[in-house]
Design a protein around this motif. Structure first.
Motif, mmCIF file in Angstrom:
data_model
loop_
_atom_site.group_PDB
_atom_site.id
_atom_site.type_symbol
_atom_site.label_atom_id
_atom_site.label_comp_id
_atom_site.label_asym_id
_atom_site.label_seq_id
_atom_site.Cartn_x
_atom_site.Cartn_y
_atom_site.Cartn_z
ATOM 1 N N ARG A 76 0.828 -1.218 0.000
ATOM 2 C CA ARG A 76 0.000 0.000 0.000
ATOM 3 C C ARG A 76 0.863 1.269 0.000
ATOM 4 O O ARG A 76 0.351 2.372 0.119
ATOM 5 N N ARG A 77 2.163 1.125 -0.114
ATOM 6 C CA ARG A 77 3.056 2.297 -0.126
ATOM 7 C C ARG A 77 3.296 2.780 -1.552
ATOM 8 O O ARG A 77 3.669 2.009 -2.429
ATOM 9 N N ASP A 78 3.088 4.056 -1.728
ATOM 10 C CA ASP A 78 3.348 4.668 -3.022
ATOM 11 C C ASP A 78 4.857 4.651 -3.319
ATOM 12 O O ASP A 78 5.284 4.428 -4.447
ATOM 13 N N ARG A 79 5.643 4.876 -2.286
ATOM 14 C CA ARG A 79 7.094 4.944 -2.480
ATOM 15 C C ARG A 79 7.791 4.057 -1.451
ATOM 16 O O ARG A 79 7.571 4.187 -0.243
ATOM 17 N N LEU A 80 8.637 3.179 -1.969
ATOM 18 C CA LEU A 80 9.401 2.267 -1.113
ATOM 19 C C LEU A 80 10.883 2.656 -1.155
ATOM 20 O O LEU A 80 11.298 3.403 -2.045
ATOM 21 N N PRO A 81 11.684 2.121 -0.243
ATOM 22 C CA PRO A 81 13.102 2.522 -0.244
ATOM 23 C C PRO A 81 13.928 1.872 -1.355
ATOM 24 O O PRO A 81 15.164 1.871 -1.292
ATOM 25 N N ALA A 82 13.266 1.379 -2.393
ATOM 26 C CA ALA A 82 14.003 0.772 -3.498
ATOM 27 C C ALA A 82 14.819 1.813 -4.264
ATOM 28 O O ALA A 82 15.737 1.452 -5.024
#
Ligand code: 6PG
Length: 476
Positions: free
Chosen positions: A432-438
């Motif tokens: 559900r996260r728009d932005r991940l730490p990838a």
């Protein structure tokens, strides 16, 4: 003449043969160790129209054409041996059906080899254990559709029925049937692991014994969690050991075994790039459980949490664990269905996910009230990307998540391992996260290996000369 033969008379084969006969089908029986055929005839011969065969020649002479032969032998080389044993005696158009838990790529290979001989091949999942085989399993047949049409009346009639609908439908070509059964088993692993974690949590955090836990699971089986596995969990927990008088579960060795289908489901998910974390955690948890000697050593060496631990409020923790179990289960199914969609695209199987949920409502090990919700979700939106996005699941996750998080805090604080609960929540929170730490992963990869990255504001791939002049350059 018989309309079908069952070859391989171990428990599943025997019970399917009896089930077929109970539905009025004339069944020929063959087993390489022919004593088994004699034993079967002695024990069950009067239950229906059975004809024993003592050789492949005798068997083929007893069967109506096209001949239909259901092989119920152990997955692996015995399936190839049985095919080699029978195929030379068959005629063009005859149908060999493998009803074991075969690896789907073996089914693809066998299908091609059998079809090259002019025969037809069906690889079918059959779920429900001994009792399901006798009284109505869930059946997942894959292979050529024209071959399926020839066995459809038998398979649908002997399958379980829910609301008048058979728990059997054509799944797709090639290895599709065994693939879907493999994912079924993967979900079965996840379901079982989640139940085991709920049991572990409640017994350690609240000090509840098996009898009390048996009552809790029985209670849960009256709500949304209603399912075969929750029902039998209550029964297993309630059982007393005759020898010691203790709950039987307390004297069962804590090393989980497996025959491979859960591992295959994880391996295939890795190949397809689909994050089936719940199934994979369940497989890893079984591996870890098997390291009993190592764990015994570590239990005397490694420290757990120390300091004050808050006392959990029994009633609310029980309710919270129920919600956490339900939420984690939704994640496991969402992942499994996503995996089947990816496999369907990869292998051009055209799987109908709603129909798969429908035939899992009865007969199989993961049968559950909740599968109606999955069928409904796909009926409303056949191209649903992820089950968690369907209104029912979206809302159910939203209302369960508070309890889910509280349960994980209790587990973490007390050092109770809950890999499937926690990885399912991590999946939910990541999905559900728009932005991940990838972004950082990409930065690091580019730093040490010039692997390049994409930007959020411009098309193309880029590399930064991190340790040289710091300039960013486009990569072609
Ligand atoms: C079923 C089951 C069955 C499976 C067992 C054991 O659907 O009836 O999935 O096919 O063999 O559940 O599997 P493991 O030994 O790998 O746990």
């Amino acid at each position: 003449m018989s309309v079908i033969a069952v070859v391989g008379l171990a428990t599943m084969g025997m019970n399917l043969a009896r089930n077929l006969a109970h539905h009025g089908f004339a069944v020929s029986l063959y087993n390489r160790t022919t004593a088994r055929v004699d034993d079967f005839m002695k024990q069950y011969g009067t239950e229906g129209a059975f004809t024993p065969a003592r050789s492949p020649q005798e068997l083929v002479a007893q069967l109506e054409k096209p001949r239909r032969i259901l092989m119920m032998v152990k997955a692996g080389p015995p399936v190839d041996e049985t095919i080699d044993h029978l195929a030379p005696h068959l005629d063009a158009g005859d149908i060999l059906i493998d009803g074991g838990n075969s690896y789907f790529l073996d089914t693809v290979r066998r299908g091609k080899a059998v079809e090259a001989k002019g025969l037809r091949f069906i690889g079918t999942g059959v779920s429900g254990g001994e009792e399901g085989a006798l009284l109505g399993p869930s059946i997942m047949p894959g292979g050529a559709r024209d071959a399926y049409t020839q066995v459809e009346p038998m398979l649908t009639q002997i399958s379980a029925h829910v609301d008048g609908e058979p728990c059997c439908t054509y799944i797709g070509p090639g290895g599709a049937g065994h693939y879907v059964k493999m994912v079924h088993n993967g979900i079965e692993y996840a379901d079982i692991q989640l139940i085991a974690e709920a049991y572990d949590l409640l017994s350690h955090a609240l000090n509840l014994g098996a009898d009390e836990l048996s009552r809790i699971f029985a209670e849960w089986n009256r709500g949304d969690l209603e399912s075969y596995l929750i029902q039998i969990t209550s029964e297993v927990l309630g059982k007393r050991d005759r020898a010691t008088g203790r709950p039987l579960v307390d004297v069962i060795l804590d090393e989980a075994e497996q025959k491979g289908t859960g591992k295959w489901a994880s391996q295939s998910a890795l190949d397809l790039g689909i994050p089936v974390t719940a199934i994979t955690e369940a497989v890893f948890a079984r591996f870890l459980s098997a390291l009993k000697a190592d764990r015994q050593h570590a239990s005397k060496t490694l420290a757990g949490p120390n300091g004050a631990i808050r006392t959990a409020a029994p009633a609310s923790l029980v309710d919270d664990v129920r919600s956490a179990l339900y939420a984690s289960k939704m994640v496991a199914y969402a992942q499994g269905f996503e995996q089947m969609q990816a496999a369907s695209n990869e292998y051009s199987w055209d799987l109908e996910l709603g129909s798969i949920a429908r035939i899992w409502r009865g007969g199989c090990i993961i049968r559950a009230r909740f599968l109606n919700r999955i069928t409904d979700a796909y009926a409303q939106e056949p191209s649903l990307k992820n089950l968690l996005l369907a209104p029912y699941f979206r809302d159910a996750m939203a209302s369960a998540q508070g309890a889910w998080r509280r349960v994980l805090s209790v587990a973490v604080e007390r050092g109770i391992p809950v890999p499937a609960f926690s990885s399912s929540l991590a999946y939910y929170d990541a999905y559900r996260r728009d932005r991940l730490p990838a972004n950082l992963v990409q930065g690091l990869r580019d730093y040490f290996g010039a692997h390049s990255y994409k930007r959020i504001d411009r098309a193309g791939s880029f590399h930064t000369r991190w340790s040289q002049d710091g300039e960013e350059v486009p990569v072609r």
